[in-house]
Scaffold this active site. Structure first.
Site, mmCIF file in Angstrom:
data_model
loop_
_atom_site.group_PDB
_atom_site.id
_atom_site.type_symbol
_atom_site.label_atom_id
_atom_site.label_comp_id
_atom_site.label_asym_id
_atom_site.label_seq_id
_atom_site.Cartn_x
_atom_site.Cartn_y
_atom_site.Cartn_z
ATOM 1 N N LYS A 187 -21.371 11.466 0.198
ATOM 2 C CA LYS A 187 -21.082 11.900 -1.176
ATOM 3 C C LYS A 187 -21.429 13.351 -1.441
ATOM 4 O O LYS A 187 -20.671 14.069 -2.069
ATOM 5 C CB LYS A 187 -21.850 11.011 -2.165
ATOM 6 C CG LYS A 187 -21.269 9.630 -2.222
ATOM 7 C CD LYS A 187 -21.605 8.895 -3.434
ATOM 8 C CE LYS A 187 -20.784 7.614 -3.479
ATOM 9 N NZ LYS A 187 -19.968 7.370 -2.299
ATOM 10 N N LYS B 152 -27.673 8.529 -8.593
ATOM 11 C CA LYS B 152 -26.847 7.954 -7.525
ATOM 12 C C LYS B 152 -27.441 8.216 -6.148
ATOM 13 O O LYS B 152 -28.078 9.248 -5.924
ATOM 14 C CB LYS B 152 -25.443 8.578 -7.542
ATOM 15 C CG LYS B 152 -24.553 8.083 -8.674
ATOM 16 C CD LYS B 152 -23.144 8.669 -8.553
ATOM 17 C CE LYS B 152 -22.234 8.102 -9.617
ATOM 18 N NZ LYS B 152 -20.879 8.683 -9.574
ATOM 19 N N GLY C 65 -20.020 1.450 -3.959
ATOM 20 C CA GLY C 65 -19.940 0.212 -4.731
ATOM 21 C C GLY C 65 -21.079 0.077 -5.722
ATOM 22 O O GLY C 65 -21.516 -1.001 -6.061
ATOM 23 N N ILE D 239 -20.731 9.625 -17.529
ATOM 24 C CA ILE D 239 -19.420 9.606 -18.190
ATOM 25 C C ILE D 239 -19.334 8.259 -18.910
ATOM 26 O O ILE D 239 -19.355 7.209 -18.262
ATOM 27 C CB ILE D 239 -18.261 9.728 -17.174
ATOM 28 C CG1 ILE D 239 -18.462 10.929 -16.250
ATOM 29 C CG2 ILE D 239 -16.917 9.786 -17.890
ATOM 30 C CD1 ILE D 239 -18.446 12.273 -16.932
ATOM 31 N N GLU E 216 -14.994 10.117 -5.373
ATOM 32 C CA GLU E 216 -15.111 10.069 -3.914
ATOM 33 C C GLU E 216 -13.716 9.993 -3.309
ATOM 34 O O GLU E 216 -12.738 9.745 -4.022
ATOM 35 C CB GLU E 216 -15.945 8.858 -3.477
ATOM 36 C CG GLU E 216 -15.496 7.520 -4.015
ATOM 37 C CD GLU E 216 -16.585 6.452 -3.768
ATOM 38 O OE1 GLU E 216 -17.533 6.344 -4.551
ATOM 39 O OE2 GLU E 216 -16.448 5.732 -2.765
ATOM 40 N N ARG F 116 -8.770 6.011 4.130
ATOM 41 C CA ARG F 116 -8.134 4.834 4.737
ATOM 42 C C ARG F 116 -7.024 4.345 3.805
ATOM 43 O O ARG F 116 -6.922 4.820 2.672
ATOM 44 C CB ARG F 116 -9.175 3.727 4.888
ATOM 45 C CG ARG F 116 -9.635 3.233 3.537
ATOM 46 C CD ARG F 116 -10.608 2.091 3.560
ATOM 47 N NE ARG F 116 -10.770 1.552 2.215
ATOM 48 C CZ ARG F 116 -11.581 2.042 1.290
ATOM 49 N NH1 ARG F 116 -12.332 3.081 1.569
ATOM 50 N NH2 ARG F 116 -11.646 1.516 0.071
HETATM 51 C C1 MV4 Z 1 -20.182 6.951 -12.601
HETATM 52 C C2 MV4 Z 1 -20.036 6.324 -13.867
HETATM 53 C C3 MV4 Z 1 -20.334 7.074 -15.010
HETATM 54 N N1 MV4 Z 1 -20.786 8.338 -14.898
HETATM 55 N N2 MV4 Z 1 -20.631 8.216 -12.526
HETATM 56 C C4 MV4 Z 1 -19.247 3.091 -9.908
HETATM 57 C C5 MV4 Z 1 -19.353 3.047 -8.383
HETATM 58 C C6 MV4 Z 1 -18.819 4.350 -7.960
HETATM 59 N N3 MV4 Z 1 -17.398 4.187 -7.667
HETATM 60 C C7 MV4 Z 1 -19.047 5.278 -9.097
HETATM 61 N N4 MV4 Z 1 -19.190 4.454 -10.274
HETATM 62 C C8 MV4 Z 1 -19.466 5.031 -11.478
HETATM 63 N N5 MV4 Z 1 -19.885 6.308 -11.453
HETATM 64 C C9 MV4 Z 1 -20.947 8.893 -13.668
HETATM 65 N N6 MV4 Z 1 -21.395 10.158 -13.578
HETATM 66 C C10 MV4 Z 1 -19.571 5.004 -13.911
HETATM 67 C C11 MV4 Z 1 -19.323 4.352 -12.711
HETATM 68 C C12 MV4 Z 1 -18.912 2.965 -12.804
HETATM 69 C C13 MV4 Z 1 -17.626 2.605 -12.450
HETATM 70 C C14 MV4 Z 1 -16.720 3.568 -12.009
HETATM 71 C C15 MV4 Z 1 -15.445 3.154 -11.693
HETATM 72 C C16 MV4 Z 1 -15.091 1.814 -11.795
HETATM 73 C C17 MV4 Z 1 -15.988 0.874 -12.206
HETATM 74 C C18 MV4 Z 1 -17.282 1.247 -12.559
HETATM 75 C C19 MV4 Z 1 -18.203 0.293 -12.984
HETATM 76 C C20 MV4 Z 1 -19.467 0.685 -13.319
HETATM 77 C C21 MV4 Z 1 -19.830 2.040 -13.218
#
Ligand code: MV4
Length: 449
Positions: A116, A158, A164, A203, A288, A292
């Site tokens: 990341k 993070k 996930g 966010i 990210e 794939r």
């Molecule tokens: C975030 C976020 C809010 N703010 N980053 C979930 C796992 C990874 N894909 C990143 N994710 C998130 N990152 C910031 N700065 C909210 C999530 C998130 C989320 C993102 C996409 C789809 C589903 C989600 C479920 C919970 C949290």
């Protein structure tokens, strides 16, 4: 020239890849574990080799065994599918060292996008919008507190090696942060062997919208529009659709162009996906990159008319993209739902023997199946047994067709998440496009089984 491909995967994606190979007149070699010996993909391939035991370490992650079979079967290329070894840079490297074509990007690009912090840095250099935050690992909770003050609460903590949502926590104030920092750092160290942590601005109410790209080995790249994958459960996607009913044309174009800039800046080739968080004001932020083919790629195929596995094979074969951005069409709307062998009440995997399977057929209905009417769903692998992909000229038509298809989708002998899927698709909020990442928590209270 690729005349024969080993599919280093199982289930629905193995069958799906074999299907395209057959259409292209390319020979197919399946590899399978004991538990999969009766799976449809095994008999569907031209040749099939038993890997050994059923645990993934003995089978689908067994690099040495897979390469031995590739040699014995004299294949030209390996398609890794998704999951398993598909984003394992060492595996891609081993394939190339063995004189095989790995159908995917170069090993060093897989490595780079797999971390990341590394990926963030490369995206920052390419001018891709990032969530405001810190691009390098934090040393301790003291520095974390200082950085959080600078960014401003609420923040998201993070793990660099995370995925996930593991090692991720939303934090609203300083005392929460000091407690959370150590806990998540330990969990990340335990889970990923890497306790590096970083902080981003939170966010609120985000949508997960991702851009599919194709890039050949000559620097040509196109974006194949977006997929909206916000409806997730514990970071597992449940419903995906293309295009997103939330985006306007201008945002769509800006996200696509950002994705192209990103892939060209890292020398990417083959199919790839850039994941973005999109906030209520349609501002988008790089999350990210997946190096794939993704589970949900069929919805992109349905609205563009492209076969992404065919495109992957052609690119791996050293061919130039046969179309430009202007030729990429976007027609209609497609929705995919993932059918899991899981208890609809507890969401736990529910393996067992299927005693009957009856599938809806009709206009705009596409099935990707890991099972047949007599399959035993084992506990060794991901419990996804099928994908149902429904398309139509508009989102409303696709939803209507999907509702009817779900009503006529019968799996006997095991429990599935079909009741949850029906609840989601029939919900007014879904019809209205109110599909943010908290959809299931917000709207799906109890499942009528
Ligand atoms: C975030 C976020 C809010 N703010 N980053 C979930 C796992 C990874 N894909 C990143 N994710 C998130 N990152 C910031 N700065 C909210 C999530 C998130 C989320 C993102 C996409 C789809 C589903 C989600 C479920 C919970 C949290």
């Amino acid at each position: 020239m690729i005349n024969k491909i080993l599919i280093a995967n199982r289930g629905e994606i193995a069958s799906r890849i074999i299907r395209t190979c057959k259409e292209l007149g390319i020979g197919t070699v399946a590899i399978y574990s004991e538990a999969d010996s009766e799976s449809p993909f095994v008999s569907y391939a031209d040749e099939a080799y038993l890997l050994g035991g059923s645990r993934v370490q003995e089978s689908y992650l067994n690099v040495a065994k897979i390469l031995d079979i590739a040699k014995e079967a004299k294949v030209d290329a390996i398609h890794p599918g998704y999951g398993f070894l598909s984003e394992n840079a060492d595996f891609a490297q081993s394939c190339e060292a063995a004189g095989l074509i790995f159908i995917g990007p170069k090993p060093d690009v897989i490595q780079q996008m797999g971390n990341k912090v590394e990926a963030r840095k490369k995206m920052e250099e390419a001018g891709i919008p990032l969530v405001p935050g810190f691009s390098r690992p934090l040393t301790d909770s003291m520095e974390a507190a200082a950085v959080a003050e600078k960014i401003g609460y609420p923040i998201m903590l993070k793990a660099s090696a995370g995925g996930g949502g593991i090692g991720m926590q939303a934090i609203t104030n300083e005392e929460e942060l000091s407690k959370a920092f150590e806990g998540n750092q330990k969990r990340a160290q335990l889970f990923f062997g890497n306790g590096d942590m970083f902080i981003e601005k939170l966010i609120e109410k985000p949508r997960h919208i991702e851009i599919q790209v194709l890039a050949d080995k000559f620097g040509n790249a196109v974006y194949l529009w977006e997929r909206e994958c916000s409806i997730q459960r514990r970071h597992q996607k449940v419903v995906e659709e293309a295009p997103s009913s939330f985006l306007d044309e201008e945002t769509r174009r800006k996200m696509g162009e950002a994705a192209i800039k990103a892939v060209q800046s890292i020398g990417y080739h083959n199919a790839g996906t850039l994941e973005f968080l999109v906030d209520v004001n349609k501002k988008f932020y790089f999350l990210e990159m997946n190096t794939r083919l993704q589970v949900e790629h069929p919805v992109t195929e349905e609205i563009t008319g492209l076969d992404l596995v065919e495109q992957q094979i052609k690119i791996a074969n050293g061919e130039k993209l046969s179309f430009t951005q202007e030729n990429v069409k976007r027609q209609g709307h497609a929705i995919e739902v993932r059918i899991y062998a899981e208890d609809p009440k507890t969401f736990y995997p529910a393996p067992g023997k299927i005693t009957g399977l009856s599938l809806p057929e009709g206009e705009g209905i596409r099935h990707e199946l890991a099972v047949q009417a007599t399959s035993v769903v084992s506990h060794f692998y991901d419990p996804m047994i099928a994908k149902l992909v429904v398309s139509g000229a508009t989102r409303e038509i696709a939803i209507d067709r999907l509702k009817e298809a779900l009503e006529n989708y019968k799996v006997e002998g095991i429990k599935t998440n079909l009741p949850l899927l029906k609840e989601i698709i029939e919900h007014e909020a879904y019809y209205q496009g109110d599909t943010t990442t908290d959809f299931i928590n917000k709207y799906i209270k109890k499942i009528k089984v």
